[in-house]
Every structure is written in structure tokens, then in C-alpha cells.
Design an enzyme around this catalytic site. Structure first.
Site, PDB file in Angstrom:
ATOM      1  N   LYS A   1       0.824  -1.205   0.000  1.00 48.51           N
ATOM      2  CA  LYS A   1       0.000   0.000   0.000  1.00 48.51           C
ATOM      3  C   LYS A   1       0.869   1.270   0.000  1.00 48.51           C
ATOM      4  CE  LYS A   1      -3.972  -2.485   1.860  1.00 48.51           C
ATOM      5  NZ  LYS A   1      -5.073  -2.560   2.857  1.00 48.51           N
TER       6      LYS A   1
ATOM      7  N   TYR B   1     -11.764  -2.023  -4.802  1.00 52.17           N
ATOM      8  CA  TYR B   1     -12.397  -2.317  -3.511  1.00 52.17           C
ATOM      9  C   TYR B   1     -13.924  -2.299  -3.614  1.00 52.17           C
ATOM     10  CZ  TYR B   1      -8.095  -2.299  -0.707  1.00 52.17           C
ATOM     11  OH  TYR B   1      -6.876  -2.619  -0.135  1.00 52.17           O
TER      12      TYR B   1
ATOM     13  N   ASN C   1      -2.569  -0.759   6.811  1.00 51.84           N
ATOM     14  CA  ASN C   1      -2.103  -2.073   7.272  1.00 51.84           C
ATOM     15  C   ASN C   1      -1.116  -2.731   6.305  1.00 51.84           C
ATOM     16  OD1 ASN C   1      -3.897  -2.684   5.291  1.00 51.84           O
ATOM     17  ND2 ASN C   1      -5.330  -3.827   6.568  1.00 51.84           N
TER      18      ASN C   1
ATOM     19  N   HIS D   1      -2.256  -5.505   0.843  1.00 48.23           N
ATOM     20  CA  HIS D   1      -3.455  -6.251   0.474  1.00 48.23           C
ATOM     21  C   HIS D   1      -3.020  -7.666   0.104  1.00 48.23           C
ATOM     22  CE1 HIS D   1      -7.192  -7.344  -1.537  1.00 48.23           C
ATOM     23  NE2 HIS D   1      -6.419  -7.904  -2.446  1.00 48.23           N
TER      24      HIS D   1
ATOM     25  N   GLU E   1      -8.147  -9.949  -9.311  1.00 46.74           N
ATOM     26  CA  GLU E   1      -7.212  -8.876  -8.952  1.00 46.74           C
ATOM     27  C   GLU E   1      -5.979  -8.886  -9.855  1.00 46.74           C
ATOM     28  OE1 GLU E   1      -8.909  -8.714  -4.397  1.00 46.74           O
ATOM     29  OE2 GLU E   1      -6.926  -9.568  -4.719  1.00 46.74           O
TER      30      GLU E   1
END
Ligand code: ADP
Ligand code: MG
Length: 139
Positions: free
Chosen positions: A10, A50, A113, A116, A127
Site C-alpha cells: 500500500k 475495492y 495495514n 493487500h 485482482e
């Protein structure tokens, strides 16, 4: 069964210069890098990626966060790769992630976090295709 999964480092982790250390954790676990590219998602692309979270209270913050800077998009391969990567990544909230997981080490909070990781064969396929990582010749 040899399986492929998708991971995305991320934007804030990329910006902090943690890409290499996070990828090293994955390679050390035996996950083989098959494709890799840096790219910067537009807000619309982040919404598509998302889409399953549309309407949730955190959705717009998530879209802004994921489109804030470049990400590192990676296809990984190993036996049982999807389950193994999810275990290595840990719980969504780094505070709840087990010791030794990537999110415990690199995550900041339940949005920021670090990475992904695909959660099932169907989402992994979707994805990988979404990031345009299917078209060129196999590594
Ligand atoms: P995971 O990434 O573990 O599969 P989810 O699919 O539930 O988790 O959520 C997707 C992403 O949305 C998370 O990785 C995180 O960045 C963000 N997110 C999830 N839940 C929250 C929350 N309660 N508040 C803020 N951001 C969240
Ligand atoms: Mg998820």
C-alpha cells in the site's frame, strides 16, 4: 496445488521505503515473485478494486488512502499460496495481527495495514487481471 495469488504493497508503506523488506518477507516464506509493477491508482480505479466494500463507512477513506501514491502490485506463486500469504500477512487490524506477521511489523492501524492479499481463488484471478498482470509472457 501450485497456486497464484496477488499482493499489493500500500502507498504509505511504499513511501516509507518498506517495499523491499516486505517482499523479502514473502520470498523468505517461499512465495515466488512472478510479476511485479509499480503503479498509481486513480480514485476511480481504487473504487473498482475495492468494489466489495462500497457503501461501508470506511470506503471513501480507503479509496483516498489507496489512491494517494504509487503501490507495488505483485503476483506470487507457491503451493497453497492464497492461504499461506493471508497467514503471513495477518489480521486486518495490525494491533490484532499475530507476532511475526507482516501487518504486525509494518502496519500502523486498521486502514494503514501495509499490504493487500487476495482472499480466495476467484478474487486472486480478478485482482491479477485488474492490474493487467496476465497479458505478458510467463516469467
Ligand atoms: P483485508 O485487507 O484484511 O482483507 P478487508 O477486506 O475487510 O480486510 O478490508 C479491506 C481494507 O479496508 C483493509 O485492508 C483496510 O485497509 C481497510 N479497512 C478495513 N476495515 C476498516 C475499518 N474498520 N476502518 C478503516 N479501514 C478499514
Ligand atoms: Mg479483503
Amino acid at each position: 496445488m501450485l497456486e497464484q495469488t496477488f499482493t499489493m504493497i500500500k502507498p504509505d508503506s511504499v513511501e516509507r521505503g518498506e517495499t523491499g523488506r516486505i517482499l523479502a518477507r514473502m520470498e523468505t516464506a517461499g512465495l515466488v515473485i512472478k510479476r511485479l509493477k509499480m503503479l498509481h491508482l486513480s480514485p476511480e480505479e481504487a473504487r473498482q478494486f475495492y468494489h466489495m466494500h462500497a457503501g461501508k463507512p470506511f470506503f471513501e477513506h480507503l479509496v483516498a488512502y489507496i489512491s494517494a501514491g504509487p503501490v507495488c502490485a505483485v503476483v506470487l506463486e507457491k503451493e497453497d499460496a492464497i492461504r499461506e500469504l493471508r497467514a503471513l500477512v495477518g489480521a486486518t487490524d495490525p494491533a490484532e495481527a499475530d507476532e511475526g506477521t507482516i501487518r504486525r511489523e509494518f502496519g500502523l492501524d486498521n486502514r494503514r495495514n501495509a499490504v493487500h492479499a487476495s482472499d480466495a481463488p476467484e478474487t486472486a484471478r480478478e485482482e491479477i487481471a485488474f492490474f493487467g498482470l496476465t497479458l505478458s509472457r510467463e516469467a
